[in-house]
Design a protein around this motif. Structure first.
Motif, short mmCIF file in Angstrom:
data_model
loop_
_atom_site.label_atom_id
_atom_site.label_comp_id
_atom_site.label_asym_id
_atom_site.label_seq_id
_atom_site.Cartn_x
_atom_site.Cartn_y
_atom_site.Cartn_z
N THR A 180 35.32 17.63 38.58
CA THR A 180 35.96 16.34 38.79
C THR A 180 34.90 15.29 39.03
OG1 THR A 180 36.20 16.82 41.15
CG2 THR A 180 38.07 17.31 39.71
N VAL A 220 34.40 23.28 34.33
CA VAL A 220 35.30 22.17 34.64
C VAL A 220 34.87 21.57 35.96
CG1 VAL A 220 37.28 23.10 33.37
CG2 VAL A 220 36.94 23.76 35.76
N LYS A 269 36.43 22.36 41.08
CA LYS A 269 35.42 22.57 40.06
C LYS A 269 35.17 24.06 39.90
CE LYS A 269 31.15 21.76 41.05
NZ LYS A 269 29.89 21.09 41.42
N TYR A 285 44.71 19.76 34.58
CA TYR A 285 44.19 19.56 35.95
C TYR A 285 45.30 18.91 36.78
CZ TYR A 285 41.58 16.99 39.59
OH TYR A 285 41.14 16.45 40.77
N TYR A 339 43.43 24.16 38.16
CA TYR A 339 43.36 24.15 36.70
C TYR A 339 44.23 25.28 36.14
CZ TYR A 339 39.25 21.25 37.52
OH TYR A 339 38.40 20.24 37.94
N THR A 369 46.46 13.79 37.68
CA THR A 369 46.67 14.83 36.67
C THR A 369 46.14 14.37 35.32
OG1 THR A 369 48.88 14.01 36.17
CG2 THR A 369 48.70 15.71 37.86
#
Length: 917
Positions: free
Chosen positions: A752, A750, A734, A727, A704, A678
């Protein structure tokens, strides 16, 4: 007289056992033992006034205990006949006072049916401190006059009957230097407190001396700028100092008690150049020594220029050394001839300040009976301390320290902002290296440096305080001024005030310098997206709100004191920061076509108006008592100037925009998160036009969520809103956060990155290694000091081999990087040491880094303005994964603030990353 005392004591044949009940002081009489002179009478008079302020009847000073009405308070030196006989009658042991320095015994005795409170001192100041401590035990703050901590009247005044035996002070000579008084103390004295004198004179010094009594300071370096009458230029000053048992000395710029700036007229006396006028200068010194031979003084030896500058006639250390050794010989011969006593009985000091220390380090021989006084670098870091050989000198060592300073790279004359944790650390290293003879602190105008002055002097009086956190002392201070109920909260407010100033003092926020004066520059807090500036403004806003909430509940008799000690410093620092940062943000916003640019200008203007109003309020506080004491622009430096107020043109762009600093992934700016854990990131949503814009969340990818799902960008918020993306750790999540604002749709990407392990993980292309989580090895944790709430200090007695501090951290991308070792800008303990560490990454051979500076270099100037010293190691293609870093101290006294691993394309920052938002 001896016969009279014998007959008088004969009326007290024996002492009864002390009663268990507290001793009433509602009605008292004071007896001053013979031999105490004006000093003891002044102490008794002060005590009588203190008792009246608490609600007691006025205490008469009577000639003998037989004349006492109510409780009899006997005040005097332990070896006077009266005190000896009262002590003997009461069975009080005074033997520990014989030959002691500034000690006292306070004891209750009941003799022939009479209650007697005995205050016996080992010397004049021992008597004073016995009286002061009694007043303080009854609730009289040391700042009752200087900060308007009004004594609270009560129905009944009493003291418990326990015997008090004081310790000798830890440091023999403890005092203050009144300096740079041009914008506070001198105009206040001249126009408000003593207009008849029109300057700092005996009336003002009497108030200073009483404050020194209450703070148990015994030494004064008097005000010495050209605006002030020289201390010895007023015939009332020196006798008054003697009445108050104050030891008078002078600064590094004023050898032999002479104020060269006002007392050496070059038009009449010729140049102040010992190579050309040696006898004239010696005769000039002789005048003052002869005039002060009956007074308690400390003679500063050596030679500097007319006003705090290098000596004339010398340009190299070799020349200075030769001149100074001749000067020492002439000065000591003069003292011996004039005072007619052994030089070992004459307090003398050599203040190793700037080029004088450089001459000393180049081989200058200082007579062994002279105290070596080491100085800080004007910004709180001691430049030098005694080595093993120097600690054996009979003259010992001392410290001259600054809490206020005029000079380069920038003044800090306005607010008292030196962090208490730094004071504690530096004075601890002084104590541990036997600099224990004399501690003098530059307090500027006294106000508003009240607390820091007391803290420094308390450390000097009782070295045991060096072993406790500064927060504990600050909480006790606040309890004494405002009561226990608000003490913890008020102490926390002021500690946060010092924390914020630690990162950058308010006076330094213009990012310019002085001597020579340079104009303000854009703040380093606004070097990327403005987020640091916004955070700092918000931190000060929250601090002001906390201080104002306490102020609103403060009783009427403490409102002036709270304003002076807490509220004004907090609000003034906040206002200056807000003004400067808001203007810089306005420029940033205008370039980004942000609709709030002119709102930020208005906020800056409002902050300046608040600062002006608060300063005016300070100068009429306590019924106008402090008119002229507070100047919000000392030396009229650019940082204080009211700026031009720009008006930015309105952008032609419509709708909304986003400010976000993220990773460049797939050729786009993306808020990227380490997978599997997180975390949060923020972005700023803003309207291009200066009008309200509604926004709402359309959708967010799985994993998210936003801190808000909708809102309005209004004028009150400068047409912007900071939004946090949270997150949840879902692997592989994503996509795009889709938003609608002002009728238009747009998105924020967004994604990862690789999964990371451990607690210390790359975040926004940076890993910060805080001291608190290190396996410490040969380092000591200093809680409360530094940018992250604590620092690591290498031992002051560093052995040849110590274990390193160790961290384990993870990166999630492979990138070029820099290891930034961020230390405090301390100096080498002495010439045999440096300020070095060795850094090893992943077991590689260690790299030695030097964190020290020489003289007033550009590096030193930057260091002291930011309270950091940075050394770096470049890394090529640091691989993603887990890494281990070790930092080993190579010298004693190195203080490590943090280590940062900064990957390529990381967001520029001024300060440390503390906690995720």
């Amino acid at each position: 007289m001896r016969l009279w005392l014998t007959l008088m004591i004969a009326t007290f044949p024996a002492a009864a056992a002390a009663a268990a009940a507290p001793l009433s002081l509602d009605r008292t009489s004071l007896v001053v033992a013979s031999g105490g002179g004006r000093t003891a009478t002044l102490a008794a008079t002060m005590l009588a006034g203190d008792l009246v302020s608490l609600g007691a009847a006025r205490s008469p000073i009577v000639a003998a205990p037989a004349q006492c009405r109510g409780t009899c308070i006997v005040i005097g030196s332990y070896d006077t006949p009266l005190v000896r006989r009262v002590a003997a009658a009461g069975g009080v042991d005074l033997s520990m006072l014989h030959g002691a320095w500034e000690r006292y015994v306070r004891a209750r005795v009941r003799v022939d049916g009479h209650d007697v409170l005995l205050i016996a001192g080992s010397d004049r100041r021992g008597v004073i401190y016995g009286v002061v401590d009694l007043s303080r035990a009854l609730g009289i703050s040391p700042w009752n006059w200087w900060a308007d901590v009004t004594p609270r009247r009560r129905d009944h005044i009493a003291i418990d009957d326990g015997t008090v035996v004081s310790r000798s002070p830890s440091v023999r000579y403890r005092g203050i230097f009144l300096n740079d008084e041009d914008w506070g103390l001198q105009p206040w004295a001249a126009k408000t407190f003593d207009p008849a004198k029109g300057n700092i004179g005996p009336r003002t010094y009497a108030r200073v001396f009483e404050l020194m009594w209450r703070l148990k300071a015994n030494t004064l370096w008097p005000a010495m700028h050209s605006v002030s009458t020289p201390f010895y230029g007023d015939p009332g000053n020196a006798p008054l100092a003697d009445d108050y048992a104050i030891v008078v000395g002078t600064s590094h710029a004023e050898p032999m008690l002479r104020n060269n700036l006002r007392e050496w007229d070059e038009a009449q006396r010729g140049p102040f150049d010992f190579t050309r006028r040696p006898q004239a200068i010696v005769d000039y010194w002789r005048e003052r020594v002869a005039a002060t031979r009956q007074q308690e003084t400390i003679y500063t030896l050596g030679l500097r220029g007319i006003h705090d500058g290098p000596m004339q006639g010398a340009t190299t250390n070799a020349q200075r050394r030769a001149i100074l050794e001749t000067v020492f010989a002439r000065q000591q011969a003069l003292l011996a001839d004039t005072l007619h006593k052994p030089l070992s009985d004459v307090p003398q000091v050599f203040v190793a300040y700037h080029e004088l220390q450089e001459a000393y380090d180049a081989g200058l021989a200082v007579p062994p009976d002279v105290t070596l006084m080491w100085s800080d670098d004007n910004y709180g870091y001691l430049r030098r301390l005694s080595d093993v050989k120097e600690r054996q000198r009979p003259g010992g060592a001392g410290i001259y320290y600054h809490l206020s300073y005029w000079g380069r790279p920038h003044d800090y004359l306005w607010l008292g902002t030196t962090h208490p944790a730094l004071i504690r650390e530096e004075m601890e290293r002084a104590w541990q290296t036997d600099a224990r003879r004399m501690w003098i602190v530059n307090v500027g105008d006294i106000k508003p440096i009240e607390y820091l002055t007391q803290y420094y002097l308390d450390l000097a009086f009782d070295d045991r305080l060096l072993g406790e956190p500064p927060q504990a002392h600050l909480a006790r201070f606040m309890a004494e001024q405002f009561g226990e109920a608000d003490a913890a909260e008020t102490a926390a407010i002021m500690m946060r005030f010092y924390d914020l100033a630690w990162e950058r003092r308010p006076e330094f926020m213009g990012f310019g310098e002085t001597e020579w004066v340079t104009p303000n520059r854009p703040s380093a807090y606004v070097q990327s997206d403005g987020e640091e500036a916004e955070d700092r403004i918000a931190a000060y806003r929250d601090l002001v709100a906390c201080a104002e909430a306490v102020a609103a509940q403060m009783p009427a008799d403490r409102r002036d004191a709270f304003f002076e000690l807490v509220l004004y410093p907090v609000r003034a620092a906040a206002a200056l920061n807000t003004r400067i940062l808001s203007l810089d943000l306005a420029g940033l916003y205008a370039r980004a076509q942000h609709g709030g640019a002119n709102v930020m200008v208005e906020r800056a203007r409002g902050a300046h108006a608040r600062l002006v109003a608060d300063t005016a309020a300070y100068n009429v506080s306590a019924g106008g008592k402090w008119r002229g004491i507070m100047d919000m622009a000392p030396r009229r430096l650019p940082v204080f100037d009211e700026p031009a107020w720009p008006k930015w043109s309105i952008s032609s762009a419509k709708g909304c925009g986003v400010s976000a600093w993220g990773e460049w992934l797939d050729d786009g700016n993306t808020l990227a998160f380490p997978a599997g854990r997180t975390d949060t990131r923020t972005f700023t949503l803003f309207a291009h036009q200066p009008q309200t814009a509604d926004w709402s969340l359309i959708s967010a990818p799985p994993g998210y969520r936003l801190s808000a799902g909708s809102g309005a960008l209004t004028r009150d918020g400068a047409y912007q809103q900071r939004i946090t993306v949270r997150y949840d750790g879902t692997t592989g999540a994503k996509g795009k956060v889709r938003l609608r604002c002002a009728g238009r749709e747009f998105s924020v990407a967004v994604d990862t990155l690789a999964e990371a392990r451990g607690a210390l993980v790359e975040r926004e292309r940076r890993v910060t290694l805080p001291p608190a989580v290190a396996a410490r090895g040969g380092w000591q944790m200093l809680n409360g000091l530094g940018s992250m709430g604590g620092s690591l200090r290498s031992s002051l007695l560093l052995s040849a081999s110590v274990d390193p501090a160790r961290w384990t951290f993870s990166t999630v991308t492979t990138s070029d990087a820099v290891v930034r070792v961020v230390a405090l800008p301390t100096h080498a303990m002495n010439p045999s040491h440096g300020v070095r560490v060795a850094v090893s990454l992943d077991g590689a051979p260690p790299v030695a880094l030097d964190l020290g500076t020489i003289g007033r270099s550009d590096r030193w100037r930057g260091n002291v303005l930011s309270n950091t010293s940075v050394a770096t190691i470049p890394l090529t293609a640091l691989a993603a994964g887990t890494h281990r870093l070790a930092v080993t101290p190579l010298d004693p006294g190195v203080i490590l603030d943090r280590v940062e691993i900064v990957l390529d394309r990381a967001k520029p920052r001024y300060g440390a990353v503390t906690t995720p938002r």
